[in-house]
Every structure is written in C-alpha cells, then in structure tokens.
Design a protein around this motif. Structure first.
Motif, PDB file in Angstrom:
ATOM      1  N   LYS A 234     -10.465  41.783   2.365  1.00 36.19           N
ATOM      2  CA  LYS A 234     -10.685  42.268   3.712  1.00 36.19           C
ATOM      3  C   LYS A 234     -12.108  42.808   3.824  1.00 36.19           C
ATOM      4  O   LYS A 234     -12.332  44.002   3.928  1.00 36.19           O
ATOM      5  CB  LYS A 234      -9.673  43.355   4.042  1.00 36.19           C
ATOM      6  CG  LYS A 234      -8.257  42.812   4.125  1.00 36.19           C
ATOM      7  CD  LYS A 234      -7.306  43.864   4.598  1.00 36.19           C
ATOM      8  CE  LYS A 234      -5.869  43.379   4.619  1.00 36.19           C
ATOM      9  NZ  LYS A 234      -5.616  42.312   5.578  1.00 36.19           N
TER      10      LYS A 234
ATOM     11  N   LEU B 219     -15.243  43.418   6.022  1.00 34.79           N
ATOM     12  CA  LEU B 219     -15.371  43.607   7.466  1.00 34.79           C
ATOM     13  C   LEU B 219     -16.540  42.741   7.916  1.00 34.79           C
ATOM     14  O   LEU B 219     -17.700  43.136   7.860  1.00 34.79           O
ATOM     15  CB  LEU B 219     -15.581  45.085   7.759  1.00 34.79           C
ATOM     16  CG  LEU B 219     -14.452  45.949   7.162  1.00 34.79           C
ATOM     17  CD1 LEU B 219     -14.855  47.393   7.033  1.00 34.79           C
ATOM     18  CD2 LEU B 219     -13.187  45.823   7.977  1.00 34.79           C
ATOM     19  N   SER B 220     -16.195  41.514   8.370  1.00 32.54           N
ATOM     20  CA  SER B 220     -17.176  40.437   8.513  1.00 32.54           C
ATOM     21  C   SER B 220     -18.416  40.795   9.326  1.00 32.54           C
ATOM     22  O   SER B 220     -19.522  40.470   8.946  1.00 32.54           O
ATOM     23  CB  SER B 220     -16.533  39.231   9.170  1.00 32.54           C
ATOM     24  OG  SER B 220     -15.387  38.886   8.464  1.00 32.54           O
TER      25      SER B 220
ATOM     26  N   GLY C 141     -19.398  38.918   6.333  1.00 35.68           N
ATOM     27  CA  GLY C 141     -18.744  37.634   6.568  1.00 35.68           C
ATOM     28  C   GLY C 141     -19.513  36.462   5.995  1.00 35.68           C
ATOM     29  O   GLY C 141     -18.972  35.366   5.864  1.00 35.68           O
ATOM     30  N   SER C 142     -20.788  36.664   5.653  1.00 35.50           N
ATOM     31  CA  SER C 142     -21.580  35.549   5.127  1.00 35.50           C
ATOM     32  C   SER C 142     -21.517  35.472   3.603  1.00 35.50           C
ATOM     33  O   SER C 142     -22.114  34.592   2.999  1.00 35.50           O
ATOM     34  CB  SER C 142     -23.036  35.689   5.583  1.00 35.50           C
ATOM     35  OG  SER C 142     -23.632  36.793   4.944  1.00 35.50           O
ATOM     36  N   LEU C 143     -20.787  36.407   2.981  1.00 28.44           N
ATOM     37  CA  LEU C 143     -20.695  36.399   1.515  1.00 28.44           C
ATOM     38  C   LEU C 143     -19.701  35.339   1.037  1.00 28.44           C
ATOM     39  O   LEU C 143     -18.801  34.950   1.769  1.00 28.44           O
ATOM     40  CB  LEU C 143     -20.225  37.768   1.007  1.00 28.44           C
ATOM     41  CG  LEU C 143     -21.104  38.965   1.317  1.00 28.44           C
ATOM     42  CD1 LEU C 143     -20.489  40.212   0.709  1.00 28.44           C
ATOM     43  CD2 LEU C 143     -22.507  38.776   0.805  1.00 28.44           C
TER      44      LEU C 143
ATOM     45  N   ARG D  81     -17.247  38.761  -1.955  1.00 29.04           N
ATOM     46  CA  ARG D  81     -16.402  39.637  -1.137  1.00 29.04           C
ATOM     47  C   ARG D  81     -15.509  40.507  -2.007  1.00 29.04           C
ATOM     48  O   ARG D  81     -15.266  41.673  -1.718  1.00 29.04           O
ATOM     49  CB  ARG D  81     -15.532  38.823  -0.189  1.00 29.04           C
ATOM     50  CG  ARG D  81     -16.302  38.249   0.961  1.00 29.04           C
ATOM     51  CD  ARG D  81     -15.382  37.489   1.865  1.00 29.04           C
ATOM     52  NE  ARG D  81     -16.146  36.525   2.627  1.00 29.04           N
ATOM     53  CZ  ARG D  81     -15.772  36.058   3.803  1.00 29.04           C
ATOM     54  NH1 ARG D  81     -14.637  36.443   4.317  1.00 29.04           N
ATOM     55  NH2 ARG D  81     -16.515  35.202   4.439  1.00 29.04           N
TER      56      ARG D  81
END
Lengths: 329, 310
Positions: free
Chosen positions: B118, B120-121, B179-181, B186
């Motif tokens: 989870k 947080l994008s 969100g780009s990881l 993540r």
C-alpha cells in the motif's frame, strides 16, 4: 447580433453571483473529494441548510441576522456529523449513497406542505437580507470598469463573496501544505495504510467533511443574500454535480482550481447561452432551434466541451499529468 | 568487524532464548512480547482462525507459515485491529489489545505491512515517509494553520526519513511519486515507512511476494537489521528458503489453527507440517504385499461372479 451585450454579460458572469456561489461550493467539494477522496454527493444540502438556517431565523422568527448566520453554520456542522457518523467508517461508496439521498430529503422537507409555515414550501423564504444590505458601505450607484458595472447591492454581495473565497483559498493552501493535509491526501490514496501508521482515519475524514461543508455553506449564505430570496429547488442534485464538474474542470486537489473552474463554467454557459439566443433572434438557424430550446442546447454544447476537455486534458486545467498517468498503472 | 559481532550476538541471543523449548504448539517462551489466547474468527459457517495459544518471543524473528487458506493473513488482521475477532484475547507488552482500533495498535508500537503493498501513489516517497512519524503537531487542524508551530518537528522528521531512505537505497527516489516505484521498491518503502512509526514489533505480511530475486537478498538483510536494532519481527511468508534463512522460530498454521512450532531447520521435517502441506492421506508408493493383496481380492471377486452365473 449584439456582440456588445454578449461580451458584457459574459465578463460579468466570470465574477458574478453564480460564480461566487459555485466557487465556494466547489472549494468545499475539492477538500472532500479532491484531497480526502470523500464522495459527498450532497453538497447542495450543506448550502441549503445554511441558507435556510439564516432565512428561517430572520424571516420566520424575526430574529437577528447574525443569529441566523450562527444557526446556518451550526446546521451545516450538525448535518455533516449526521451524515458522517454512520458512513465514514464504511467504504467510500456508502457516503455517496447516503449524501445524495440526504440532500434530496433536505430539499423535500424544505418544500413540503407540512412545514410551509416554517420553510415556506416551494416559494421558499424572502425578506431576510435587509440587515445584510443595511451594512452596505457602497453608496447607491453603479460600480465597475467601462460597460461592466454592477449596482451597489450586487457589488456589496460580490465583495463579501470574493473575500470569503480568498479566505477559503488561503485556508486550503495552509492546510494542504501542512502535515494535516498530508494525512488527508494519504487517506484518499489508501485508508488502511494510513491506519497502519497510527492515524485516526475516521476523525480526519470527519474533519474534512465538516470543513468542506462549512466552506460550501458560505456559498449558501451568499446565494440567499444575493438573490434576497431562496427556494428549495435551488438546492437540487444538479447543483452538486455542477460543483463536481467545476472541480474536475479546474483539476482536483489544486487550491485555485474550484475558483477558476467556476469562472470558466459560468463564462461558458453564459457565453454559449447568450450567443445562441442572439443568433436565434437574428434568424441564423432558421427554424432549427427555437428560443425556448436555447437553454437546453447550451447545456448540450457545454457538456460536449467538457467531454473534449476530459479527453484531451484529463487532469483538468491545473492538474498534473503525471498524477493521472499513475492511475493507469 | 564490529558490525559482525553485534549481528552474531543478537542472533545468538535470540537463538539462545529458544534453546530447549519444546516444538509443541502454544509452548511458552521466556520473554514473550505478544501473547495470544484463544482467538477465534468466523465468517458465517467458516472458522477462519481458531488459535488456542501462541507466544512471540521478544527480539526474535518469528515466521508464520502455512498452506494457502490457513488463515495467516486473517490472523494478522485480528492482531492488528483491522478486523474484529469473535472471541479471544491477546496482549502486547502485557497490554490487552482486543477491540483496540488499528491506529491505536500502531501507536502502541505494533506496526504491520500489507501483502499487497500500500504505497500511497500520489504522494512522493518523502511524504510517504513523513506520514509514518508519530505525534506530529502539524497533524492537528488548528496547529496546521500556524506553520511555525510544526516546521521544527517537520525538519527532524525529514532528517530521520532521509537516513532511512539512505539505508533502504531509496534516497534517489525521494521526490518521485510512490506510484512510480517498482514492486520491490514499494516493499522497501513500506518497510521504511513502518519504521518511521518507531515500532517494537514489526509485522510483515509476505514481504517477499512479488519482489524480483535481485532485491530479495537486500530485503532479507533489512529484516535481519530490524532484529539487530532490538525490534521483534513476526512475518508471514511462503518462500521456505527465506524462512529457513532468517527466522529464529517458526509457527505453522493450518485450517485456522496453530499445528506446530519449532526451530526452522527441524520444523520442515515435522510430520504434522508435512501432513498440513501435502494432506494426511497422501499417495505413498504401493508396497509389494499391498499389490498382491489387491490382486487376490480382484480374482476372488471374479471367481465369485463366475460361480453365480454357473
């Protein structure tokens, strides 16, 4: 075709009463939906209870204007708690269902025959804005630049309205730069993650719902005072959907997007509407469109414009394209 | 090297604590941080979790394993307040936690991660990290409006977050959206963020799921580091190599109950565990006597049929 009139009414619309009211409502929606991810589809009800709180205290019970403002604010907060307590612990969709239903209940109660003595039925309430205009510092006359002029009453309402918008924007800016705003944005992304980091998600969602409602309710006051009357049907569900349109048009979760979005929305509606009726009057379309159809056709055209905007600029005017790209992953 | 000696001493201390403990489900530990007593969770007719008694030793890395559907994640959810148990009680550092909401569980020092990460994008990596810090003055509505009241604390938090990002090799990603990881990054971010809370017990739900093998070793190293820093780790995992590599103690769940416990090198050969994974009546090769017996039975049946017809 009278291009001068079209120009003047369009420019006036960009800062006019509707723009102010919808901007305040949309700032509230932006806090709830844009930052906290709460689907409050009952924003109209928040404006409604505020406007009726003021109107009923002053015109039905003959009490003071300031008491009316206090009652309006209190009614908004109570409504937020009533809607939030049962639904904010549940998944997001429940809030959407409950708020849209509650907004209709509120509107139907206001226009019901049973409460006609208090809320005035479908005619609504008048005669509550006297004290407000008594405070008007502008002398009678018209104010503005060149042909774009407002009378002293409208100028006074717009002055107060734009001050409220400015204060709300400062408030949103400060909050969203702070750790408080960070928690809110995180809740929008994933509630459970925020819970696992020791934050009381329910409390933050409630704070966002109340804050968004209170800022929206300022729009309710301005709406009522600007028109010097209120009717229950001003606060129908389409009001809420326009507010959402405005937020998305401007770009969700941006401080100025509701304000600019509201201005653009009303400029578009007024410009398209006036141009159409002038054109119909001048017989441009022959018998294809009649004067009575202009109102519907302008919504069709504005709707088309908004669809094109979402196709070619889905992040809205102020949005960040990178954020939208993340959703597609 | 100094680092090596502390590594061995912490691991040795954890292993020493488990010395001589019987491999029985529910066996008492010398210094438990988490004690679970009769936790039951039912979904309609299905009993997802029915754990009689389990203790988790302080300062150790304990693995929770079990076949699919054994109730490991549901059990995690009960313990961390993300779901309410139907019955039972459990204490963390002696404090009863049943009915305590998830955010209070985290504040008490018991922080979890999730099987599906989870991140947080739309928050940056740094914002993700800052969110983990506790008792932030700026998280109060009214104090948030006065930046000078929380700036100082924010700087301290940022400094701490930067150290952790450095350690988890995410410093270069500091200002990118989470969100780009990649999936593995993540997982790293989620673990680092959990550490921002300052936990005593870290609960990792499948930390290796979906992580590319190149990152696995580094993740394993980070989990071991948690023990070195004095934290207790309880994790759910399917990857047996990982379980054998890093855990000091293994708890095995099947069909909602704890069926076995023990050190990682012997637990895999425990009959109860093999039964749970492969089924109690698994197909063993047929012996010569059994084959002969079956043949005779079949022949006797045939003869009986022939006699009937005659």
């Amino acid at each position: 075709m009278d291009w001068n009139t079209i120009f003047v009414t369009t420019v006036k619309a960009s800062i006019g009463l509707e723009t102010v009211v919808y901007a305040l409502a949309a700032i509230g929606v932006n806090i709830q939906f844009g930052y906290a991810g709460l689907l409050n589809f009952g924003q109209a009800a928040f404006l409604g209870v505020a406007a009726y709180g003021l109107a009923v205290i002053v015109s039905t019970f003959g009490l003071s204007f300031w008491l009316g403002i206090v009652v309006g604010l209190a009614a908004t907060v109570v409504l937020a708690f009533l809607l939030g307590i049962p639904t904010l612990r549940l998944r997001a969709d429940y809030l959407a269902i409950v708020t849209i239903a509650a907004a209709e209940i509120v509107r139907l109660v206001f226009r019901s025959v049973a409460f006609k003595d208090v809320f005035g039925g479908s005619d609504g309430r008048q005669n509550f804005s006297g004290d407000f205009y008594a405070m008007n510092p502008y002398a009678p006359g018209s104010y503005g630049i060149g042909p774009i002029k407002f009378d002293e009453r409208t100028t006074w309402v717009l002055t107060v309205g734009w001050i409220l918008i400015a204060l709300s924007c400062v408030l949103v800016y400060l909050l969203m730069k702070s750790p408080w705003g960070r928690v809110l944005k995180a809740i929008r992304e994933d509630e459970d993650a925020v819970r696992s980091l020791g934050k009381n998600v329910f409390s933050y969602k409630m704070q966002a719902l109340v804050l968004g409602g209170v800022i929206g309710c300022l729009g309710g006051f301005i709406f009522g005072l600007g028109q010097a009357s209120i009717q229950p049907d001003l606060f129908g569900t389409e009001f809420t959907f326009y507010a959402y349109t405005i937020v998305i048009l401007g770009g969700a979760a941006r401080v100025f997007s509701p304000v600019v979005g509201a201005a653009i929305f009303w400029v578009l509606l007024v410009f398209v509407g006036n141009t159409l009726s002038e054109a119909v009057g001048a017989g441009v379309f022959g018998s294809a469109i009649t004067v009575t159809q202009v109102g519907s056709v302008r919504f069709i055209l504005v709707g088309l414009g908004l669809m094109l905007l979402l196709i070619f600029r889905p992040q809205g005017i102020f949005g960040d394209k990178r954020e939208i790209a993340l959703d597609a992953r | 090297m100094h680092a090596d000696t502390t590594v061995t001493s912490k691991k040795a201390a954890a292993l020493a604590a488990f010395e001589g403990i019987a491999s029985e489900p529910g066996v008492p530990k010398p210094d438990p941080i988490l004690v679970i007593e009769k936790v039951v969770r039912r979904f309609g007719g299905l009993t997802a979790v029915d754990v009689d008694h389990v203790e988790v030793q302080r300062g150790s890395i304990t693995a929770l394993i079990g076949p699919n559907g054994a109730g490991k994640t549901t059990f995690f959810n009960q313990l961390t307040g993300f779901d309410t148990a139907d019955e039972g009680s459990w204490t963390f550092n002696g404090k009863p936690l049943r009915g305590v909401p998830a955010h209070r569980v985290a504040r008490n020092g018991m922080v979890r991660t999730f099987q599906l990460t989870k991140a947080l994008s739309k928050l940056t990596v740094m914002e993700n990290m800052r969110l983990g810090a506790q008792n932030q003055r700026g998280e109060n509505f009214f104090r948030a409006l006065i930046p000078s009241s929380w700036r100082g604390q924010e700087d301290e938090i940022t400094e701490r977050a930067e150290e952790l990002l450095e350690r988890f090799k995410l410093a270069a990603k500091r200002d990118d959206f989470a969100g780009s990881l990649s999936g593995g990054q993540r997982k790293l971010l989620e673990m680092a963020r959990a550490l921002m809370v300052g936990p005593e017990l870290v609960m990792l739900d499948e930390p290796m799921a979906g992580v590319n093998p190149a990152l696995t070793q580094s993740l394993l190293g980070h989990v071991k580091d948690l023990r070195e820093e004095g934290m207790t780790v309880l994790f759910v995992e399917h990857d047996m190599d990982m379980v054998r590599d890093i855990s000091d103690w293994v708890i095995v769940m099947a069909q909602g109950a704890v069926i076995a416990e023990g050190p990682p090198d012997t637990i895999m050969s425990d009959n109860r565990v093999i039964d749970a994974y492969l089924g109690a009546h698994h197909d063993a090769p047929m012996s010569a006597e059994e084959a002969e017996e079956q043949l005779q039975e079949a022949e006797a049946e045939l003869e009986a049929e022939i006699e009937e017809k005659a």
